[in-house]
Design an enzyme around this catalytic site. Structure first.
Site, PDB file in Angstrom:
ATOM      1  N   TRP A 105       0.347  -1.285  -0.090  1.00 53.73           N
ATOM      2  CA  TRP A 105      -0.217  -0.196   0.470  1.00 53.73           C
ATOM      3  C   TRP A 105       0.408   1.322  -0.309  1.00 53.73           C
ATOM      4  O   TRP A 105       0.715   2.514  -0.732  1.00 53.73           O
ATOM      5  CB  TRP A 105      -1.162   0.036   1.025  1.00 53.73           C
ATOM      6  CG  TRP A 105      -1.953  -1.214   1.051  1.00 53.73           C
ATOM      7  CD1 TRP A 105      -2.248  -1.921   1.679  1.00 53.73           C
ATOM      8  CD2 TRP A 105      -2.923  -1.053  -0.469  1.00 53.73           C
ATOM      9  NE1 TRP A 105      -3.230  -2.972   1.194  1.00 53.73           N
ATOM     10  CE2 TRP A 105      -3.617  -2.151  -0.466  1.00 53.73           C
ATOM     11  CE3 TRP A 105      -4.097  -0.143  -1.100  1.00 53.73           C
ATOM     12  CZ2 TRP A 105      -4.628  -2.577  -0.727  1.00 53.73           C
ATOM     13  CZ3 TRP A 105      -4.129  -0.370  -2.094  1.00 53.73           C
ATOM     14  CH2 TRP A 105      -4.765  -1.732  -1.777  1.00 53.73           C
ATOM     15  N   ASP A 175      -1.623   6.749   6.459  1.00 53.74           N
ATOM     16  CA  ASP A 175      -2.076   6.054   5.999  1.00 53.74           C
ATOM     17  C   ASP A 175      -2.882   4.598   7.613  1.00 53.74           C
ATOM     18  O   ASP A 175      -1.441   4.334   7.307  1.00 53.74           O
ATOM     19  CB  ASP A 175      -2.157   5.108   4.876  1.00 53.74           C
ATOM     20  CG  ASP A 175      -3.212   4.670   4.368  1.00 53.74           C
ATOM     21  OD1 ASP A 175      -3.951   4.222   5.038  1.00 53.74           O
ATOM     22  OD2 ASP A 175      -3.138   3.949   3.232  1.00 53.74           O
ATOM     23  N   LYS A 199     -11.874  -2.023   7.462  1.00 51.75           N
ATOM     24  CA  LYS A 199     -10.922  -2.898   8.278  1.00 51.75           C
ATOM     25  C   LYS A 199     -11.388  -3.112   9.782  1.00 51.75           C
ATOM     26  O   LYS A 199     -12.502  -3.913   9.941  1.00 51.75           O
ATOM     27  CB  LYS A 199      -9.114  -2.229   7.595  1.00 51.75           C
ATOM     28  CG  LYS A 199      -9.166  -2.819   7.179  1.00 51.75           C
ATOM     29  CD  LYS A 199      -8.703  -3.652   6.297  1.00 51.75           C
ATOM     30  CE  LYS A 199      -7.916  -3.364   5.574  1.00 51.75           C
ATOM     31  NZ  LYS A 199      -8.787  -3.693   3.204  1.00 51.75           N
TER      32      LYS A 199
END
Lengths: 366, 366
Positions: A105, A175, A199
């Site tokens: 990511w 993030d 999540k």
């Protein structure tokens, strides 16, 4: 008896608490305060304004958020933030943004930033290895950087920073998609935090952005309106039709965190217990299960491990499935096994998985 | 006995069919084919790939969509399309885009296009009046335009084009957010059609874009990845985590349109009957109810009308509420009354509203 939803270790969208699912199911027919399906309530209603306000307030309370920071609920996932942030902080500047690239990511985030300006890679996980993370002392941070960007928890590789990275005199962007609201953080040290919901805090379709308001004085006049943070701030996240359903679920999760769990310190304690139980099984398996991450960088959210061969891993997944457990296959980019144990996953379900892992290794080694 | 959800005339998010709500409620606990909550199923699962494929195929079947056109499911609403389309078709070009501005939404679209290039306003509804629409013969279309943009149905004002606008030798772009899949259309004559879901085809959070594939050869390399249509096409709308829940509801609606309604010709017939019933009450009320739109431009989706005074309108809304009817207040920018009668609204519920309107005018005029 644990249900299939409780035994879903999916990497995301992740399992949500049972009590929240029950309330969501009710809301599809009728939101108690309104008497209408959540899917047919206007985003301009008083009720939805209250939903937005309470969700924001709950997140403020959970994080002890200072007034200096705004909370926004946006569309487009973390991926759109990969672009919106450098558009705001890097575009048109002669400064350089610094990226710590520790996995799948953070790599994607860096590629997007390079479209907007100069980027320096402080750590190249592809070269250094994706199984461990740098310490602050390993990295040559510049006082002149436009900002620092890193990913607090790499979902795919199962590595997590257990310290705040970077300098306090440079803008810090993080993030937190896969560990947001899983533990207390000192928000004052961050300038932008972003996290998609799917999540720890809700279903796919909404992304929470916490941003230092003083950054929003920068001009965004020439940006597409949806990419101008000021529009969302001014409209209190109701600029165009927001994802009403997803935000409502985030509200229910934020209430659950406050009222049922009792705040982020408690949540962190439960999450640490869950992770410790799984890593203990791995560490005590005499190499039958092999943790992917270096011990000091182990994620409390995604426990990634391998068995001796892909064939044995397939057997393990089948055995788990036969016991009602799902979602354990590793990310398509890495393979192996991944047990994702986000906030919604109970300690009881993790213990069930630990038991199952012990059984499988005993059975297979016998 | 009609339920509160069936009597919800909200302008959007709009009411969904009862049978679909029942299936959605089931899916919150457990999607039948998977055995897990829709909120915890991975977007990388085989099941969700099938959801995307079937939803696309159903839309293709309903619209007899040619192979020349792609179907994408995106985030950001129509508002993000207001920007993505001129970024693709106008940015860096010396051509001019032509906009027909007929109300609240087409105005917003035009403002975004002006950030990307030259725009000509072919029709300025603010000057001409928002209660009626131009005919093709009224407008000076250029053969050299980058593209033509218009909004097929203005939700706020309740006006709807009943002809296809523009020249067939210029790219034609249409925002069909509030009448998509409400009637058959000749997709071959359009180059881009876009529609957020929350009127006729699902909950807020997903936007359907139908785009002529040949347009996607244009470079979008410097765009944010989420704004590059090619990424979404290549990944079959699964580039980053899509709004899984919203797309699943669109699937259920597309099945309902195909199997329960029997296609768009049938849907159009039902929608025409619903609208005719309401406009009949207005026309036969001797001016008690006053339709906002010119008769030839009346929308079959949003029936907008006034009563003699705001006080009387408030009385009417209270009376409707006392009879279980909600969502009738006009858009905040226009006031008055708006009955939104999207696909999900039944003829039976519309007839109930007609009856109620007749009662209220009789009672008040007596």
């Amino acid at each position: 008896m644990l249900t299939a939803n409780e035994l879903n270790f999916s990497g995301g969208p992740g399992a949500l608490p049972k009590s929240v699912l029950t309330m969501v199911q009710q809301a599809i027919d009728s939101v108690p305060e309104v008497g209408l399906s959540i899917l047919g309530i206007s985003h301009r209603s008083r009720w939805f304004a209250d939903v937005l306000a309470e969700t924001e307030q709950n997140i403020r309370d959970l994080l002890s958020l200072p007034d200096s920071h705004a909370v926004l609920f946006l569309q487009g996932g973390a991926t759109l933030q990969f672009s919106m942030i450098p558009m705001l902080l890097l575009s048109g500047s002669n400064k350089t943004a610094e990226y710590i690239e520790t996995g799948y990511w953070s790599h994607k985030a860096r590629v997007e930033a390079e479209k907007e300006g100069k980027v320096t890679l402080l750590w190249d996980g592809m070269k250094e290895g994706l199984d461990h993370l740098p310490h602050n002392a390993d990295l040559a941070f510049s006082a002149d950087a436009a900002y620092l960007h890193y990913v607090s928890n790499e979902t795919v590789e199962g590595v997590q920073f257990h310290e705040v990275m970077g300098r306090d005199d440079v803008l810090r962007v993080c993030d937190m998609s896969s560990d947001f609201l899983s533990r207390p953080i000192d928000v004052n040290r961050f300038d932008i935090i972003y996290a998609h919901a799917q999540k720890n805090i809700g279903p796919a379709g909404v992304t929470v952005v916490i941003i230092r308001k003083s950054l929003l004085t920068r001009s965004q006049d020439h940006f597409p309106a949806m990419l101008d943070y000021r529009n969302h701030l001014k409209a209190q996240s109701n600029y165009n039709t927001p994802p009403v359903f997803s935000i409502y679920v985030v509200l229910l999760i934020s209430r659950w965190l406050k009222n049922d769990i009792g705040g982020l310190a408690n949540m962190a304690k439960i999450n640490a217990e869950k992770a410790a139980a799984l890593y203990r099984v791995i560490d005590e398996s005499n190499g039958f299960y092999r943790g992917f991450a270096a011990v000091e960088n182990r994620s409390l959210m995604n426990v990634v491990f391998n068995l001796a061969t892909p064939a044995l891993e397939a057997d393990f997944l089948n055995y788990a499935a036969s016991k009602g457990v799902s979602g354990l296959a590793g990310h398509r980019s890495l393979g192996g096994i991944r047990a994702s144990i986000y906030n919604g996953m109970t300690l009881e379900a993790v213990q069930y998985l630990c038991q199952l892992m012990a059984e499988f290794s005993a059975k297979t080694s016998a």
